[in-house]
Write a protein that holds these residues in place. Structure first.
Motif, PDB file in Angstrom:
ATOM      1  N   GLU A   1       0.879  -1.371  -0.133  1.00 58.07           N
ATOM      2  CA  GLU A   1      -0.060  -0.035  -0.029  1.00 58.07           C
ATOM      3  C   GLU A   1       0.847   1.270  -0.093  1.00 58.07           C
ATOM      4  N   LYS A   2       0.604   2.125  -0.847  1.00 55.93           N
ATOM      5  CA  LYS A   2       1.481   3.302  -1.057  1.00 55.93           C
ATOM      6  C   LYS A   2       0.587   4.690  -0.948  1.00 55.93           C
ATOM      7  N   PHE A   3       1.203   5.528  -0.312  1.00 54.99           N
ATOM      8  CA  PHE A   3       0.615   6.937  -0.345  1.00 54.99           C
ATOM      9  C   PHE A   3       1.441   7.866  -1.442  1.00 54.99           C
ATOM     10  N   ILE A   4       0.709   8.501  -2.146  1.00 49.00           N
ATOM     11  CA  ILE A   4       1.275   9.153  -3.395  1.00 49.00           C
ATOM     12  C   ILE A   4       0.941  10.712  -3.292  1.00 49.00           C
ATOM     13  N   ILE A   5       1.757  11.402  -3.711  1.00 57.09           N
ATOM     14  CA  ILE A   5       1.553  12.874  -3.976  1.00 57.09           C
ATOM     15  C   ILE A   5       2.027  13.233  -5.350  1.00 57.09           C
ATOM     16  N   LYS A   6       1.046  13.918  -5.973  1.00 59.83           N
ATOM     17  CA  LYS A   6       1.415  14.082  -7.466  1.00 59.83           C
ATOM     18  C   LYS A   6       1.655  15.757  -7.324  1.00 59.83           C
ATOM     19  N   ILE A   7       2.807  16.279  -7.724  1.00 59.71           N
ATOM     20  CA  ILE A   7       3.350  17.816  -7.513  1.00 59.71           C
ATOM     21  C   ILE A   7       3.602  18.172  -8.998  1.00 59.71           C
ATOM     22  N   PRO A   8       2.862  19.320  -9.239  1.00 60.31           N
ATOM     23  CA  PRO A   8       3.247  19.880 -10.436  1.00 60.31           C
ATOM     24  C   PRO A   8       4.641  20.668 -10.482  1.00 60.31           C
ATOM     25  N   THR A   9       5.378  20.640 -11.673  1.00 61.37           N
ATOM     26  CA  THR A   9       6.574  21.367 -11.697  1.00 61.37           C
ATOM     27  C   THR A   9       6.359  22.882 -11.315  1.00 61.37           C
ATOM     28  N   ARG A  10       5.331  23.448 -11.768  1.00 62.14           N
ATOM     29  CA  ARG A  10       5.316  24.955 -11.564  1.00 62.14           C
ATOM     30  C   ARG A  10       5.125  25.314 -10.070  1.00 62.14           C
ATOM     31  N   LEU A  11       4.769  24.362  -9.192  1.00 62.48           N
ATOM     32  CA  LEU A  11       4.653  24.509  -7.716  1.00 62.48           C
ATOM     33  C   LEU A  11       6.141  24.646  -7.409  1.00 62.48           C
ATOM     34  N   LEU A  12       7.025  23.723  -7.595  1.00 61.32           N
ATOM     35  CA  LEU A  12       8.535  23.974  -7.215  1.00 61.32           C
ATOM     36  C   LEU A  12       9.017  24.966  -7.684  1.00 61.32           C
ATOM     37  N   GLU A  13       8.746  25.372  -8.947  1.00 60.71           N
ATOM     38  CA  GLU A  13       9.504  26.735  -9.269  1.00 60.71           C
ATOM     39  C   GLU A  13       8.657  27.857  -8.566  1.00 60.71           C
ATOM     40  N   SER A  14       7.585  27.962  -8.102  1.00 62.48           N
ATOM     41  CA  SER A  14       6.757  29.012  -7.480  1.00 62.48           C
ATOM     42  C   SER A  14       7.810  28.985  -6.099  1.00 62.48           C
ATOM     43  N   ALA A  15       7.827  27.918  -5.481  1.00 58.97           N
ATOM     44  CA  ALA A  15       8.435  27.911  -4.012  1.00 58.97           C
ATOM     45  C   ALA A  15       9.958  28.443  -4.199  1.00 58.97           C
ATOM     46  N   CYS A  16      10.688  28.087  -5.427  1.00 60.80           N
ATOM     47  CA  CYS A  16      12.053  28.648  -5.387  1.00 60.80           C
ATOM     48  C   CYS A  16      11.978  29.977  -5.449  1.00 60.80           C
TER      49      CYS A  16
ATOM     50  N   ALA B   1       6.169  22.066  -0.947  1.00 55.20           N
ATOM     51  CA  ALA B   1       7.025  22.483  -1.876  1.00 55.20           C
ATOM     52  C   ALA B   1       8.447  22.980  -1.206  1.00 55.20           C
ATOM     53  N   GLY B   2       8.105  24.077  -0.307  1.00 52.30           N
ATOM     54  CA  GLY B   2       9.529  24.458   0.362  1.00 52.30           C
ATOM     55  C   GLY B   2       9.989  23.399   1.312  1.00 52.30           C
ATOM     56  N   LYS B   3       9.459  22.516   1.900  1.00 46.09           N
ATOM     57  CA  LYS B   3       9.840  21.537   2.780  1.00 46.09           C
ATOM     58  C   LYS B   3      10.722  20.541   2.122  1.00 46.09           C
ATOM     59  N   LEU B   4      10.148  20.087   0.773  1.00 53.51           N
ATOM     60  CA  LEU B   4      10.793  19.377   0.085  1.00 53.51           C
ATOM     61  C   LEU B   4      12.281  19.730  -0.406  1.00 53.51           C
ATOM     62  N   LEU B   5      11.980  21.172  -0.966  1.00 50.66           N
ATOM     63  CA  LEU B   5      13.536  21.588  -1.488  1.00 50.66           C
ATOM     64  C   LEU B   5      14.334  21.861  -0.377  1.00 50.66           C
ATOM     65  N   GLY B   6      13.852  22.138   0.870  1.00 49.01           N
ATOM     66  CA  GLY B   6      14.918  22.501   2.118  1.00 49.01           C
ATOM     67  C   GLY B   6      15.303  21.073   2.503  1.00 49.01           C
ATOM     68  N   LEU B   7      14.595  19.993   2.724  1.00 52.05           N
ATOM     69  CA  LEU B   7      15.200  18.716   3.112  1.00 52.05           C
ATOM     70  C   LEU B   7      15.835  17.870   2.198  1.00 52.05           C
ATOM     71  N   MET B   8      15.393  17.742   0.926  1.00 49.37           N
ATOM     72  CA  MET B   8      15.823  16.765  -0.058  1.00 49.37           C
ATOM     73  C   MET B   8      17.217  17.208  -0.680  1.00 49.37           C
TER      74      MET B   8
END
Length: 318
Positions: free
Chosen positions: A120-135, A191-198
């Motif tokens: 069983e998986k939990f999946i989040i689909k994240i559009p590319t524009r959201l990460l650009e906005s976070a940057c 998005a900000g958390k992903l870019l900050g942690l990964m």
């Protein structure tokens, strides 16, 4: 692994045909193909919610299944294994994911996953524009080729504050009263958390820090050429005074910020007019798209820079 994520209120399929579930996933989460064992009759389940620009889902196919896709194209996948096992095959490597581990898939990464029958998986689909906005929000330098997660595998226990954030996302997605601004805020936090942690290819130095360079400001201009970029906006982005901004352009480009932006716009238009593969219908439409409202002045500036009228450039490519 017990995590308070999506509840039964979000159920779309319960003990259903895996191919029906796969079709729904193709429509809402990401394009893929599944291969099931010939024997048996597995029953799949799916919970799904949207949260601003995100799609959240929990999925189980009820049988051993192989999931493949050449690429996700315009989205990222964050996948958390909740139960069972999942074998991931990447370029020259593979890993068997256990509950509590997280997989990050870039838009151009091929997907090759084999689920165990109890997976069983939990999946989040994240559009590319959201990460650009976070940057942009954090004033981090957005890579020309887009954000890439350099390490695909993480353990949730190593990511401070990430599990509570996932729970909050699900709670907000299932809330009876939809608050679009709140949902968008939560998506931006993710998005900000992903870019900050990964581990990514994003340079997290602020654009206007002491190490700021002309190249970073030039990159910001290039990514926003179709917008009306003013000197005040550039100074704010670079966190420097207008006087310092003018000095920076004089030292590096031997011109003013305004003239530099105009030159870059003309250069992009010239490239579009010259390229037979570029879908240009007419010069007027292209000029207006880049903010040239006075077509006579635009044609004059173009001729001064390239020695011919823009219409002549367009004619020569046919």
């Amino acid at each position: 692994m017990q995590m308070p994520l999506l509840s039964q209120r979000s159920s779309v399929f319960v003990q259903a045909d895996p191919y029906a579930v796969s079709g729904y996933v193709n429509q809402h989460v990401g394009s893929h193909c599944i291969r099931l064992p010939r024997a048996g009759h597995p029953q799949a389940s799916l919970q799904h919610r949207t949260l601003a620009s995100l799609d959240l889902c929990s999925i189980s196919y009820g049988g051993s299944v192989r999931v493949t896709s050449p690429a996700l194209e315009s989205v990222y996948h964050l996948q958390v294994l909740l139960h069972g096992q999942c074998l991931w095959r990447g370029p020259g490597q593979e890993h068997c994911f256990a509950p509590g581990e997280l997989l990050l898939i870039n838009p151009d990464d091929p997907v090759d996953l084999t689920y165990s029958a109890d997976c069983e998986k939990f999946i989040i689909k994240i559009p590319t524009r959201l990460l650009e906005s976070a940057c942009q929000e954090q004033r981090w330098q957005y890579p020309r080729q887009g954000v890439r997660f350099l390490q695909p595998r993480y353990r949730l226990q190593d990511l401070e504050g990430f599990v509570p954030l996932l729970s909050l996302l699900c709670q907000e997605a299932e809330a009876r009263q939809t608050l679009p601004k709140v949902q968008a805020h939560y998506a931006q936090i993710l998005a900000g958390k992903l870019l900050g942690l990964m581990q990514t290819n994003v340079q997290r130095d602020a654009l206007g820090a002491s190490a700021a360079t002309f190249e970073r400001i030039a990159d910001y201009i290039e990514r926003n050429l179709k917008h009306d970029i003013g000197c005040e906006e550039l100074a704010q982005q670079a966190r420097m005074s207008l006087r310092s901004l003018y000095g920076l352009f004089e030292r590096n480009a031997r011109t003013t910020p305004k003239s530099y932006i105009r030159q870059q716009k003309l250069q992009r238009i010239h490239a579009c007019l010259s390229d037979p593969q570029s879908p240009v219908r007419n010069v007027t439409e292209l000029a207006l798209d880049f903010g040239f409202l006075h077509l006579g002045r635009f044609a004059q500036s173009y001729r001064q820079q390239y020695g011919e009228l823009p219409s002549d450039t367009l004619k020569r490519r046919h």
